[in-house]
Design an enzyme around this catalytic site. Structure first.
Site, PDB file in Angstrom:
ATOM      1  N   GLU A 220      58.690  27.303  29.765  1.00  0.00           N
ATOM      2  CA  GLU A 220      59.113  27.849  29.433  1.00  0.00           C
ATOM      3  C   GLU A 220      59.470  29.593  29.533  1.00  0.00           C
ATOM      4  O   GLU A 220      60.697  30.476  28.899  1.00  0.00           O
ATOM      5  CB  GLU A 220      57.299  28.510  28.083  1.00  0.00           C
ATOM      6  N   ARG A 222      62.694  29.709  33.099  1.00  0.00           N
ATOM      7  CA  ARG A 222      63.730  29.510  33.358  1.00  0.00           C
ATOM      8  C   ARG A 222      63.833  28.526  35.302  1.00  0.00           C
ATOM      9  O   ARG A 222      63.271  29.477  35.966  1.00  0.00           O
ATOM     10  CB  ARG A 222      64.964  30.282  33.811  1.00  0.00           C
ATOM     11  N   SER A 240      61.022  34.047  35.791  1.00  0.00           N
ATOM     12  CA  SER A 240      62.098  33.391  36.498  1.00  0.00           C
ATOM     13  C   SER A 240      61.801  33.061  37.395  1.00  0.00           C
ATOM     14  O   SER A 240      60.685  33.105  38.148  1.00  0.00           O
ATOM     15  CB  SER A 240      62.761  34.623  36.226  1.00  0.00           C
ATOM     16  N   ALA A 263      53.351  34.551  31.949  1.00  0.00           N
ATOM     17  CA  ALA A 263      55.007  34.722  31.004  1.00  0.00           C
ATOM     18  C   ALA A 263      55.210  36.575  31.454  1.00  0.00           C
ATOM     19  O   ALA A 263      55.151  37.204  32.771  1.00  0.00           O
ATOM     20  CB  ALA A 263      54.335  35.447  29.841  1.00  0.00           C
ATOM     21  N   GLU A 278      50.695  36.101  38.148  1.00  0.00           N
ATOM     22  CA  GLU A 278      49.784  36.942  36.342  1.00  0.00           C
ATOM     23  C   GLU A 278      51.238  36.845  36.172  1.00  0.00           C
ATOM     24  O   GLU A 278      52.699  37.561  36.356  1.00  0.00           O
ATOM     25  CB  GLU A 278      49.536  38.019  37.232  1.00  0.00           C
ATOM     26  N   GLY A 286      60.492  39.393  50.036  1.00  0.00           N
ATOM     27  CA  GLY A 286      60.002  40.604  51.318  1.00  0.00           C
ATOM     28  C   GLY A 286      59.061  41.667  49.819  1.00  0.00           C
ATOM     29  O   GLY A 286      58.724  42.645  50.819  1.00  0.00           O
ATOM     30  N   ARG A 317      49.128  41.896  39.816  1.00  0.00           N
ATOM     31  CA  ARG A 317      49.156  43.616  40.456  1.00  0.00           C
ATOM     32  C   ARG A 317      48.083  44.566  39.987  1.00  0.00           C
ATOM     33  O   ARG A 317      47.571  44.217  38.393  1.00  0.00           O
ATOM     34  CB  ARG A 317      50.393  43.905  39.759  1.00  0.00           C
ATOM     35  N   ASN A 318      47.436  44.622  40.734  1.00  0.00           N
ATOM     36  CA  ASN A 318      46.833  45.892  40.578  1.00  0.00           C
ATOM     37  C   ASN A 318      46.770  46.602  39.403  1.00  0.00           C
ATOM     38  O   ASN A 318      47.960  47.248  39.727  1.00  0.00           O
ATOM     39  CB  ASN A 318      46.040  46.571  41.445  1.00  0.00           C
ATOM     40  N   SER A 319      46.467  46.446  38.155  1.00  0.00           N
ATOM     41  CA  SER A 319      46.517  47.134  37.110  1.00  0.00           C
ATOM     42  C   SER A 319      46.283  48.933  37.651  1.00  0.00           C
ATOM     43  O   SER A 319      46.616  49.954  36.625  1.00  0.00           O
ATOM     44  CB  SER A 319      46.603  47.457  35.609  1.00  0.00           C
TER      45      SER A 319
HETATM   46  C1  LIG Z   1      45.894  37.203  36.848  1.00  0.00           C
HETATM   47  C2  LIG Z   1      45.535  35.832  35.530  1.00  0.00           C
HETATM   48  C3  LIG Z   1      45.416  34.475  36.100  1.00  0.00           C
HETATM   49  C4  LIG Z   1      44.072  36.438  35.873  1.00  0.00           C
HETATM   50  O1  LIG Z   1      43.489  36.211  35.098  1.00  0.00           O
HETATM   51  P1  LIG Z   1      41.630  35.461  34.977  1.00  0.00           P
HETATM   52  O2  LIG Z   1      41.564  34.825  36.615  1.00  0.00           O
HETATM   53  O3  LIG Z   1      40.737  35.270  34.216  1.00  0.00           O
HETATM   54  O4  LIG Z   1      41.192  36.659  35.738  1.00  0.00           O
HETATM   55  P2  LIG Z   1      40.449  37.953  34.577  1.00  0.00           P
HETATM   56  O5  LIG Z   1      41.304  38.430  33.400  1.00  0.00           O
HETATM   57  O6  LIG Z   1      38.601  36.907  34.354  1.00  0.00           O
HETATM   58  O7  LIG Z   1      39.902  38.992  35.344  1.00  0.00           O
HETATM   59  C5  LIG Z   1      38.963  38.587  36.340  1.00  0.00           C
HETATM   60  C6  LIG Z   1      38.916  40.110  36.915  1.00  0.00           C
HETATM   61  O8  LIG Z   1      39.180  40.582  37.144  1.00  0.00           O
HETATM   62  C7  LIG Z   1      40.311  42.468  36.669  1.00  0.00           C
HETATM   63  N1  LIG Z   1      41.959  41.706  36.954  1.00  0.00           N
HETATM   64  C8  LIG Z   1      42.112  41.118  36.353  1.00  0.00           C
HETATM   65  N2  LIG Z   1      43.985  41.230  36.066  1.00  0.00           N
HETATM   66  C9  LIG Z   1      43.615  42.440  37.486  1.00  0.00           C
HETATM   67  C10 LIG Z   1      44.713  42.886  37.731  1.00  0.00           C
HETATM   68  N3  LIG Z   1      46.197  43.060  37.114  1.00  0.00           N
HETATM   69  N4  LIG Z   1      44.533  44.429  38.254  1.00  0.00           N
HETATM   70  C11 LIG Z   1      43.007  44.264  38.512  1.00  0.00           C
HETATM   71  N5  LIG Z   1      41.769  43.837  38.093  1.00  0.00           N
HETATM   72  C12 LIG Z   1      42.238  42.606  37.046  1.00  0.00           C
HETATM   73  C13 LIG Z   1      39.632  41.851  35.343  1.00  0.00           C
HETATM   74  O9  LIG Z   1      39.742  43.130  35.052  1.00  0.00           O
HETATM   75  C14 LIG Z   1      38.425  41.265  35.906  1.00  0.00           C
HETATM   76  O10 LIG Z   1      37.383  42.156  36.205  1.00  0.00           O
HETATM   77  P3  LIG Z   1      35.920  41.838  36.063  1.00  0.00           P
HETATM   78  O11 LIG Z   1      35.620  40.824  36.866  1.00  0.00           O
HETATM   79  O12 LIG Z   1      35.915  43.701  36.334  1.00  0.00           O
HETATM   80  O13 LIG Z   1      35.647  42.024  35.077  1.00  0.00           O
HETATM   81  C15 LIG Z   1      45.745  36.198  34.328  1.00  0.00           C
HETATM   82  O14 LIG Z   1      45.739  37.793  34.024  1.00  0.00           O
HETATM   83  C16 LIG Z   1      46.677  35.820  34.046  1.00  0.00           C
HETATM   84  O15 LIG Z   1      48.463  37.075  33.693  1.00  0.00           O
HETATM   85  N6  LIG Z   1      47.012  34.323  33.000  1.00  0.00           N
HETATM   86  C17 LIG Z   1      48.518  33.687  33.142  1.00  0.00           C
HETATM   87  C18 LIG Z   1      48.805  33.642  31.778  1.00  0.00           C
HETATM   88  C19 LIG Z   1      50.176  33.491  31.012  1.00  0.00           C
HETATM   89  O16 LIG Z   1      51.205  33.996  31.619  1.00  0.00           O
HETATM   90  N7  LIG Z   1      50.240  32.025  31.084  1.00  0.00           N
HETATM   91  C20 LIG Z   1      51.684  31.532  29.706  1.00  0.00           C
HETATM   92  C21 LIG Z   1      52.367  31.646  28.631  1.00  0.00           C
HETATM   93  S1  LIG Z   1      53.548  31.469  28.082  1.00  0.00           S
END
Ligand SMILES: CC(C)(COP(=O)(O)OP(=O)(O)OC[C@H]1O[C@@H](n2cnc3c(N)ncnc32)[C@H](O)[C@@H]1OP(=O)(O)O)[C@@H](O)C(=O)NCCC(=O)NCCS
Length: 343
Positions: A220, A222, A240, A263, A278, A286, A317-319
């Site tokens: 989904e 590129r 990308s 995504a 993520e 870099g 990226r740590n939010s």
């Molecule tokens: C990065 C990613 C994989 C993390 O998902 P995950 O492993 O399931 O992690 P969770 O969301 O369960 O989070 C685990 C912990 O990390 C924390 N966390 C997750 N992302 C974070 C971030 N960017 N910054 C800080 N903390 C974060 C959560 O709050 C949670 O904290 P807790 O333990 O205190 O509850 C997910 O957010 C992601 O981006 N997936 C991609 C999905 C996607 O785009 N698919 C394609 C669709 S077209």
């Protein structure tokens, strides 16, 4: 003799007799010596890489010669092509050198799309410069400087000449549809894309030439020129992957097996197996990344390029701080089997 490739093609030329595109229904990798000998005798080919336009009489001879060489499928194709007014070409590629003609370029693009070679599996040096920019229309390939007259002619017949693209590369599906693939919007996949078995390209997905997938994938995002995605990996919506054609990058970007680019994320390094980026995060060579241990404690700062090819990582990226972090991916993604069982 052992040639690299051979094919009989039919295509379009401009008024000067220059090739605009060629359709090779049955491109061959490593054709038999008997086939090359038979075709060379008819076409007057004396070795090397060469594309020769054939007359109807030569096509009759070619069909008989190929039949005699035990190449019935190619013979049948030659026989069918006797009944066309369009130019027909036989293209011999003795050695896999940089292409020197449009027919050679198109044959190599067909080899990729027919899965006869993998991306980077054939020499495409200079291909971009050799291919003409073409108007891809409802009446086939038209030279740009001949387009206005053809548009007028269509209007005078009471129709509209539909121009679907103006590009050096045509869309793949007008030449070949690889087995067990789904493509939601065929304009998004260029000839020369390599689509592995059970690959789906959704509307926002894109695959450039000399790039693609090796197995089941949901695309989904590129896939830029030169990028290869390992089997079982997914590219999330709008993501990308960095190409190497422009922007100075010369590292070839790839995605390992069973990885996920989220995504709107982006990839500028070769990504290992079972990794996740993520959604929304762009990792470049870099990018400074804090490695975290299993208790989320800082370990050390590395650069994206240091993690090239490393397996089992989640990049995020740590939010709260904005810092890019990488930690071990303990839940290697399980791809949605329903999505992948697409056929
Ligand atoms: C990065 C990613 C994989 C993390 O998902 P995950 O492993 O399931 O992690 P969770 O969301 O369960 O989070 C685990 C912990 O990390 C924390 N966390 C997750 N992302 C974070 C971030 N960017 N910054 C800080 N903390 C974060 C959560 O709050 C949670 O904290 P807790 O333990 O205190 O509850 C997910 O957010 C992601 O981006 N997936 C991609 C999905 C996607 O785009 N698919 C394609 C669709 S077209």
């Amino acid at each position: 003799m052992s040639y690299f490739s051979f094919a009989i093609g039919i295509g379009a030329q401009n008024k000067k007799g220059e090739w605009l595109d060629i359709y090779y229904q049955q491109p061959l990798l490593n054709p038999s010596d008997a086939l090359i000998k038979a075709a060379a005798a008819v076409a007057g080919h004396n070795g090397g890489n060469e594309a020769i336009t054939l007359t109807k009489a030569q096509l009759v001879e070619l069909a008989a010669a190929l039949d005699g060489a035990g190449e019935s499928a190619q013979a049948e194709l030659a026989s069918k092509l006797q009944n066309t007014e369009q130019p027909v070409v036989v293209t011999f590629i003795a050695t896999d050198e940089a292409p020197a003609s449009v027919p050679e370029c198109y044959l190599k693009l067909h080899l990729l799309t027919h899965r006869l070679v993998l991306p980077h599996g054939t020499n495409l040096t200079g291909l971009f410069g050799l291919l003409p920019n073409v108007a891809w229309t409802s009446e086939g390939a038209i030279a740009i400087d001949e387009l206005a007259d053809r548009q007028l002619a269509a209007r005078m017949r009471g129709t509209v000449l539909e121009v679907s693209a103006v590009d050096k590369f045509p869309k793949m599906t007008n030449y070949f549809v690889p087995a067990t693939t789904r493509i939601a919007d065929t304009d998004r996949v260029r000839l020369g894309a390599h689509m592995g078995d059970n690959t789906t390209v959704m509307h926002e997905g894109f695959i450039n030439f000399n790039a693609g997938t090796l197995g089941a994938s949901m695309i989904e995002g590129r896939i830029s020129a030169g990028v290869v995605v390992g089997k079982g990996s997914d590219l999330g919506g709008g993501c990308s992957t960095m190409g190497t054609l422009s922007g100075g990058g010369n590292i070839i970007i790839s995605v390992g097996e069973e990885s996920l680019i989220g995504a709107n994320a982006g990839l500028g390094i070769p990504l290992g197996d079972r990794c996740i980026i993520e959604s929304g995060l762009y990792i470049t060579a870099g990018t400074k990344i804090m490695l975290l241990d299993d208790s989320n404690q800082d370990v050390e700062i590395v650069k994206g390029r240091d993690l090239a090819g490393v397996a089992d990582l989640i990049f995020r990226r740590n939010s709260l701080t904005g810092r890019v972090e990488a930690k071990t991916n303990k839940t290697a993604i399980q791809l949605n089997e329903a999505l992948h069982a697409n056929n």
